[in-house]
Design a protein around this motif. Structure first.
Motif, PDB file in Angstrom:
ATOM      1  N   ALA A  37       0.828  -1.211   0.000  1.00 22.65           N
ATOM      2  CA  ALA A  37       0.000   0.000   0.000  1.00 22.65           C
ATOM      3  C   ALA A  37       0.861   1.260   0.000  1.00 22.65           C
ATOM      4  O   ALA A  37       0.482   2.282  -0.577  1.00 22.65           O
ATOM      5  N   ALA A  38       2.024   1.203   0.650  1.00 23.64           N
ATOM      6  CA  ALA A  38       2.915   2.370   0.696  1.00 23.64           C
ATOM      7  C   ALA A  38       3.499   2.687  -0.672  1.00 23.64           C
ATOM      8  O   ALA A  38       3.839   3.840  -0.949  1.00 23.64           O
ATOM      9  N   HIS A  39       3.632   1.685  -1.520  1.00 25.46           N
ATOM     10  CA  HIS A  39       4.258   1.889  -2.818  1.00 25.46           C
ATOM     11  C   HIS A  39       3.256   2.107  -3.948  1.00 25.46           C
ATOM     12  O   HIS A  39       3.643   2.290  -5.101  1.00 25.46           O
ATOM     13  N   ILE A  40       1.983   2.084  -3.619  1.00 26.47           N
ATOM     14  CA  ILE A  40       0.950   2.404  -4.604  1.00 26.47           C
ATOM     15  C   ILE A  40       0.601   3.880  -4.426  1.00 26.47           C
ATOM     16  O   ILE A  40       0.207   4.291  -3.338  1.00 26.47           O
ATOM     17  N   PRO A  41       0.778   4.682  -5.475  1.00 23.97           N
ATOM     18  CA  PRO A  41       0.478   6.109  -5.312  1.00 23.97           C
ATOM     19  C   PRO A  41      -1.017   6.336  -5.067  1.00 23.97           C
ATOM     20  O   PRO A  41      -1.847   5.909  -5.862  1.00 23.97           O
ATOM     21  N   ASN A  42      -1.312   6.963  -3.944  1.00 20.27           N
ATOM     22  CA  ASN A  42      -2.702   7.276  -3.614  1.00 20.27           C
ATOM     23  C   ASN A  42      -2.742   8.480  -2.688  1.00 20.27           C
ATOM     24  O   ASN A  42      -1.718   8.977  -2.242  1.00 20.27           O
ATOM     25  N   GLY A  43      -3.910   8.947  -2.390  1.00 18.97           N
ATOM     26  CA  GLY A  43      -4.064  10.128  -1.551  1.00 18.97           C
ATOM     27  C   GLY A  43      -3.627   9.903  -0.115  1.00 18.97           C
ATOM     28  O   GLY A  43      -3.134  10.820   0.543  1.00 18.97           O
ATOM     29  N   ARG A  44      -3.791   8.688   0.383  1.00 23.50           N
ATOM     30  CA  ARG A  44      -3.443   8.401   1.769  1.00 23.50           C
ATOM     31  C   ARG A  44      -1.940   8.559   2.022  1.00 23.50           C
ATOM     32  O   ARG A  44      -1.527   9.127   3.020  1.00 23.50           O
ATOM     33  N   THR A  45      -1.134   8.069   1.102  1.00 25.49           N
ATOM     34  CA  THR A  45       0.318   8.196   1.244  1.00 25.49           C
ATOM     35  C   THR A  45       0.720   9.669   1.226  1.00 25.49           C
ATOM     36  O   THR A  45       1.596  10.081   1.995  1.00 25.49           O
ATOM     37  N   HIS A  46       0.081  10.443   0.382  1.00 22.75           N
ATOM     38  CA  HIS A  46       0.373  11.881   0.321  1.00 22.75           C
ATOM     39  C   HIS A  46       0.032  12.570   1.637  1.00 22.75           C
ATOM     40  O   HIS A  46       0.802  13.400   2.134  1.00 22.75           O
ATOM     41  N   VAL A  47      -1.106  12.215   2.232  1.00 24.09           N
ATOM     42  CA  VAL A  47      -1.515  12.808   3.517  1.00 24.09           C
ATOM     43  C   VAL A  47      -0.531  12.423   4.617  1.00 24.09           C
ATOM     44  O   VAL A  47      -0.139  13.261   5.439  1.00 24.09           O
TER      45      VAL A  47
END
Length: 80
Positions: free
Chosen positions: A38-48
């Motif tokens: 999940a950390a390596h999939i670009p998504n909004g949560r990682t950005h937050v």
């Protein structure tokens, strides 16, 4: 909900029920793996997560922020 969403929900729930029969150590490692993924999939949560870490720890380098974000995602995956 469409039939595809229902199918996905059924499969995801079935997978979670399967984890109940696995030994705890295996479940922990699977959780770490899912969190790492999940950390390596670009998504909004990682950005937050990264934005919050930058605001809380302005003295850390970008590499340290990335390492903390990955560790956070791994631990979050373990808790799920």
């Amino acid at each position: 909900m469409t039939w595809l969403q229902n199918l996905f929900n059924f499969l995801a729930l079935s997978l979670l029920r399967l984890f109940a029969f696995l030994p705890y150590t295996i479940t922990v490692y699977v959780g770490y793996g899912l969190g790492w993924l999940a950390a390596h999939i670009p998504n909004g949560r990682t950005h937050v997560v990264k934005t919050n870490l930058r605001l809380c720890f302005p003295n850390l380098s970008e590499k340290e922020i990335d390492e903390l974000a990955i560790e956070h995602c791994k631990l979050f995956g373990r808790s799920v």
